[in-house]
Design a protein around this motif. Structure first.
Motif, mmCIF file in Angstrom:
data_model
loop_
_atom_site.group_PDB
_atom_site.id
_atom_site.type_symbol
_atom_site.label_atom_id
_atom_site.label_comp_id
_atom_site.label_asym_id
_atom_site.label_seq_id
_atom_site.Cartn_x
_atom_site.Cartn_y
_atom_site.Cartn_z
ATOM 1 N N ALA A 176 0.688 -1.233 0.155
ATOM 2 C CA ALA A 176 0.030 -0.035 -0.041
ATOM 3 C C ALA A 176 0.648 1.137 -0.013
ATOM 4 O O ALA A 176 0.447 2.110 -0.646
ATOM 5 C CB ALA A 176 -0.997 0.026 1.270
ATOM 6 N N CYS A 177 2.036 1.275 0.753
ATOM 7 C CA CYS A 177 2.954 2.454 0.674
ATOM 8 C C CYS A 177 3.504 2.770 -0.606
ATOM 9 O O CYS A 177 3.437 3.949 -0.943
ATOM 10 C CB CYS A 177 3.870 2.131 1.675
ATOM 11 N N GLN A 178 3.537 1.833 -1.230
ATOM 12 C CA GLN A 178 4.105 1.990 -2.766
ATOM 13 C C GLN A 178 3.053 2.632 -3.618
ATOM 14 O O GLN A 178 3.180 3.685 -4.361
ATOM 15 C CB GLN A 178 4.782 0.711 -3.405
ATOM 16 N N LEU A 179 1.896 1.992 -3.590
ATOM 17 C CA LEU A 179 0.731 2.392 -4.228
ATOM 18 C C LEU A 179 0.562 3.956 -4.078
ATOM 19 O O LEU A 179 0.193 4.737 -4.946
ATOM 20 C CB LEU A 179 -0.369 1.722 -3.966
ATOM 21 N N ARG A 180 0.566 4.239 -2.627
ATOM 22 C CA ARG A 180 0.181 5.556 -2.267
ATOM 23 C C ARG A 180 1.287 6.444 -2.719
ATOM 24 O O ARG A 180 0.954 7.618 -3.343
ATOM 25 C CB ARG A 180 0.083 5.644 -0.858
ATOM 26 N N LEU A 181 2.517 6.286 -2.933
ATOM 27 C CA LEU A 181 3.661 6.965 -3.465
ATOM 28 C C LEU A 181 3.133 7.002 -4.873
ATOM 29 O O LEU A 181 3.497 8.281 -5.440
ATOM 30 C CB LEU A 181 4.774 6.129 -3.222
ATOM 31 N N TRP A 182 2.841 6.197 -5.572
ATOM 32 C CA TRP A 182 2.666 6.235 -7.066
ATOM 33 C C TRP A 182 1.385 7.162 -7.330
ATOM 34 O O TRP A 182 1.634 8.019 -8.298
ATOM 35 C CB TRP A 182 2.353 4.936 -7.783
ATOM 36 N N MET A 183 0.273 7.171 -6.619
ATOM 37 C CA MET A 183 -0.913 7.965 -6.725
ATOM 38 C C MET A 183 -0.440 9.479 -6.358
ATOM 39 O O MET A 183 -1.065 10.362 -7.074
ATOM 40 C CB MET A 183 -1.966 7.472 -5.940
ATOM 41 N N ASN A 184 0.271 9.580 -5.505
ATOM 42 C CA ASN A 184 0.697 11.033 -5.273
ATOM 43 C C ASN A 184 1.600 11.626 -6.335
ATOM 44 O O ASN A 184 1.374 12.689 -6.575
ATOM 45 C CB ASN A 184 1.502 11.003 -3.712
ATOM 46 N N GLU A 185 2.354 10.697 -7.044
ATOM 47 C CA GLU A 185 3.197 11.329 -8.117
ATOM 48 C C GLU A 185 2.139 11.523 -9.095
ATOM 49 O O GLU A 185 2.170 12.579 -10.062
ATOM 50 C CB GLU A 185 3.831 10.117 -8.814
ATOM 51 N N LEU A 186 0.826 10.833 -9.570
ATOM 52 C CA LEU A 186 0.084 11.122 -10.480
ATOM 53 C C LEU A 186 -0.713 12.468 -10.121
ATOM 54 O O LEU A 186 -1.002 13.230 -10.943
ATOM 55 C CB LEU A 186 -1.036 9.919 -10.595
ATOM 56 N N ALA A 187 -1.141 12.506 -8.775
ATOM 57 C CA ALA A 187 -1.887 13.610 -8.367
ATOM 58 C C ALA A 187 -1.206 14.899 -8.703
ATOM 59 O O ALA A 187 -1.711 16.085 -8.620
ATOM 60 C CB ALA A 187 -2.408 13.319 -6.908
ATOM 61 N N GLN A 188 0.200 14.935 -8.377
ATOM 62 C CA GLN A 188 1.102 16.092 -8.638
ATOM 63 C C GLN A 188 1.606 16.300 -10.030
ATOM 64 O O GLN A 188 2.159 17.482 -10.394
ATOM 65 C CB GLN A 188 2.316 15.775 -7.994
ATOM 66 N N ASP A 189 1.214 15.201 -11.091
ATOM 67 C CA ASP A 189 1.417 15.595 -12.463
ATOM 68 C C ASP A 189 0.276 16.149 -13.229
ATOM 69 O O ASP A 189 -0.800 15.819 -12.907
ATOM 70 C CB ASP A 189 1.388 14.162 -13.073
ATOM 71 N N ALA A 190 0.423 17.484 -13.771
ATOM 72 C CA ALA A 190 -0.378 18.325 -14.270
ATOM 73 C C ALA A 190 -1.241 17.645 -15.364
ATOM 74 O O ALA A 190 -2.587 17.951 -15.399
ATOM 75 C CB ALA A 190 0.047 19.657 -14.828
ATOM 76 N N GLU A 191 -0.703 16.602 -15.854
ATOM 77 C CA GLU A 191 -1.547 15.776 -17.014
ATOM 78 C C GLU A 191 -2.472 14.917 -16.096
ATOM 79 O O GLU A 191 -3.620 14.625 -16.972
ATOM 80 C CB GLU A 191 -0.347 14.721 -17.826
ATOM 81 N N TYR A 192 -2.348 14.433 -15.342
ATOM 82 C CA TYR A 192 -3.149 13.482 -14.545
ATOM 83 C C TYR A 192 -3.814 13.761 -13.186
ATOM 84 O O TYR A 192 -4.784 13.244 -12.782
ATOM 85 C CB TYR A 192 -2.389 12.262 -14.011
ATOM 86 N N LYS A 193 -3.668 15.046 -12.791
ATOM 87 C CA LYS A 193 -4.076 15.597 -11.556
ATOM 88 C C LYS A 193 -5.776 15.730 -11.861
ATOM 89 O O LYS A 193 -6.374 15.157 -10.598
ATOM 90 C CB LYS A 193 -3.965 16.880 -11.288
#
Length: 372
Positions: A176-193
């Motif tokens: 779960a910690c890895q998934l959360r990290l990846w989701m945070n990366e997507l949320a901070q990407d203007a293309e995917y936020k």
């Protein structure tokens, strides 16, 4: 859970539990099996010279247990989902053949500070009342699921891309910690936020159709066939169920690893919208020294909850499963005595009499099959 340390006796066969990764999560929840037999693993029985695979024991005892063609016991396991609001909830699913009952044994305090967890069970009657017919309600819910699934799959494709980049198999669970990290990366990407934000909104809309029932330690939930349900994060339960492996998934807040599709339309064609839910246990006996409740009464098995301060004679035909939830329990018969501690499970064969149990302060569950 404590691993039982007793000998393999002719009347009480102690089940050795095994830990199995839950099939329901991209993240790593777990199940604890006592009588499970499938590709992910198989339970064992404790013997004097080591553990024996449960299928061997069942083949040896087949006629004494009256197992019939199916050749399997009532399925007993512990569901222990992650205490994570995003990654701990189970599938929202229904079953055509399987019936199951949950007994709540632990609610994670960090996930649920007031000590009351939850289960999604059926649909919200207040929301249903807004629609003139069940069909209209199901149509609206189906649209909400479809809208969410499209966004869910788009996000899952992005997460799969990250798996490929790191050489991880697409069907392999991720912490779960890895998934959360990846989701945070997507949320901070203007293309995917916007996609990540839309997923949260559509999930709330979809889940708004579903009834959410609070659960505390000791609560019992009987899940009949065709009733959709999803145990929520951080709620540990003992589960007894029909030993069949089938489900129809209506929705899920993660990637489903066990199949490539959801079964929403098929499930909504089958769903029972009006089953009585959260039926209270039936009191069979109540005294200072003994309380016996029938907590579920399905056509193929029943489960009793027994609180004991003294002695009690078990009643059953063919076999029963006994699980200790609190205290220590002794099982006595002409074949000898077996001691059980908290977390122990035993298979008791009916043709060795009597089946006397004793405890100074014990709480246990007894599952009894109904054999045609």
């Amino acid at each position: 859970m404590l691993l039982p340390a007793a000998s393999f006796s002719p009347c009480a066969h102690l089940c050795a539990f095994i830990f199995v990764a839950g099939p329901y999560s991209q993240a790593l929840g777990q199940e604890v099996w006592y009588t499970g037999i499938e590709a992910r693993g198989q339970a064992e029985v404790i013997g004097e010279r080591g553990n024996l695979p449960l299928p061997w024991v069942l083949e040896f005892l087949r006629h004494r247990l009256a197992l019939g063609d199916a050749g399997q016991l009532i399925l007993l396991k512990v569901l222990d989902p992650l205490a994570d609001e995003c990654y701990g909830d189970l599938y929202f699913e229904l079953h055509e053949q399987k019936q199951e009952v949950y007994v709540v044994t632990h609610v994670d305090q960090q996930a649920w500070p007031d000590g009351r967890g939850a289960i999604q069970l059926g649909f919200d009657p207040a929301i249903r009342a807004r629609y003139t017919t069940n069909e209209a309600f199901k149509l609206a819910y189906g649209v909400a699921v479809s809208d969410y699934e499209k966004v869910r799959r788009a996000i899952d494709d992005l997460l799969d891309h990250k798996k490929r980049e790191q050489g991880i198999a697409l069907d392999q669970p991720i912490a779960a910690c890895q998934l959360r990290l990846w989701m945070n990366e997507l949320a901070q990407d203007a293309e995917y936020k916007a996609l990540v934000d839309r997923e949260k909104i559509l999930k709330q809309v979809m889940d708004g159709f579903v009834a959410l029932h609070p659960l505390a330690v000791g609560d019992v939930v009987a899940v009949p066939r065709l009733v959709p349900h999803a145990l929520q994060h951080g709620v540990r339960v003992v589960e007894f169920q029909t030993p069949v492996y089938e489900r129809k998934i209506l929705s899920f807040g993660q990637k489903v690893l066990t199949q490539k599709h959801w079964d929403t339309a098929a499930a909504l064609n089958l769903v029972d919208m009006d089953s009585a839910l959260l039926v209270p246990p039936t009191v069979l006996c109540h005294s200072d020294a003994l309380q016996v409740q029938r907590i579920v009464n399905f056509e193929d098995f029943e489960v009793r909850r027994i609180r004991l301060c003294g002695e009690y004679t078990l009643e059953f035909d063919h076999y029963c499963l006994l699980m200790v939830l609190e205290g220590e329990v002794g099982i006595h018969s002409l074949a000898g005595c077996t001691r059980l501690a908290n977390g122990d499970v035993t298979l008791i064969v009916a043709d060795v009499f009597p089946h006397q149990i004793e405890s100074s302060s014990g709480l246990l569950l007894q599952a009894i099959p109904r054999v045609a």
